[in-house]
Design an enzyme around this catalytic site. Structure first.
Site, PDB file in Angstrom:
ATOM      1  CG  LEU A  84      -2.018  -1.112   1.137  1.00 20.79           C
ATOM      2  CD1 LEU A  84      -2.996  -0.971   2.287  1.00 20.79           C
ATOM      3  CD2 LEU A  84      -2.770  -1.109  -0.190  1.00 20.79           C
ATOM      4  CG  HIS A 103      -4.782  -1.066  -9.715  1.00 19.03           C
ATOM      5  ND1 HIS A 103      -4.652  -0.408  -8.511  1.00 19.03           N
ATOM      6  CD2 HIS A 103      -5.990  -0.696 -10.207  1.00 19.03           C
ATOM      7  CE1 HIS A 103      -5.733   0.327  -8.301  1.00 19.03           C
ATOM      8  NE2 HIS A 103      -6.561   0.173  -9.307  1.00 19.03           N
TER       9      HIS A 103
END
Ligand code: GRF
Length: 189
Positions: A84, A103
């Site tokens: 993250l 993603h």
């Protein structure tokens, strides 16, 4: 041997899938997993799989060269599997076209800051999009903006929920991510 170091912040199911995929490879191996999150499920998975895993602090990543130096010594490729934090410029510059992220949507849609995990799948649902998917891309210093290597899509139907979308996307991730990594690494020789 091409050595992969994986970064993961969460459950680590993609990390596990990649580790298992390369377990018997003679050319590619996952040598280490790094995480910023002491509670990340990826630590249990690594213990079970007998892969070294380390926790690092933000300062050793962003403010000094501890993580960079570790990577320079240990990694040929860096794989972000549910990681993250933004990768600092010094690491991006040291590993040009060697850092790969996944993603959970079809970039450039549903990307950028704050677009991670269930936020992505909720946004897909709310938008009424008829499809979503995965994007495997190189990492540059901007969120989700590096060159796209591979995309795969899946239909979103009216009865889908963010949770069911997440499940479909995970299936695509498990099917494609290790294979795409393998082909790009072997192509580079
Ligand atoms: C995946 O959907 C990945 O695309 C995203 O974060 C999720 C990580 O899941 N960036 P897991 O930790 O691999 O289970």
């Amino acid at each position: 041997m091409n050595r992969i170091v994986i970064f993961a912040s969460g459950s680590g199911s993609n990390a596990e899938n990649i580790i298992q995929f390369f377990q018997n490879s003679e050319q590619i191996e996952v040598t280490h997993v790094l995480s910023n999150n002491p509670n990340a499920g990826v630590f249990d998975r690594c213990e079970r799989l007998d892969i070294p895993a380390s926790l690092f602090e933000k300062s050793s990543f962003k403010d000094d060269d501890t993580v960079l130096n570790f990577l320079l010594a240990e990694a040929d490729y860096i794989v972000l599997a549910g990681f993250l934090w933004k990768i600092p410029a010094a690491i991006v510059e040291a590993f040009p076209n060697k850092i790969v992220n996944i993603h959970p949507a079809l970039l450039p849609k549903f990307g950028g800051k704050g677009m991670y995990g269930m936020n992505v799948h909720k946004a897909v649902k709310t938008s009424g999009a008829k499809e979503t998917g995965i994007t495997i891309h190189y990492v540059n210093e901007h969120y989700d903006e590096g060159a796209i290597i591979f995309q795969a899509s899946t239909a979103v139907t009216e009865s889908d929920t963010p949770e069911s979308i997440a499940q479909k996307v995970h299936e695509l991730e498990y099917e494609h991510f290790p294979r795409v990594l393998e082909s790009l690494i072997l192509k580079n020789g």
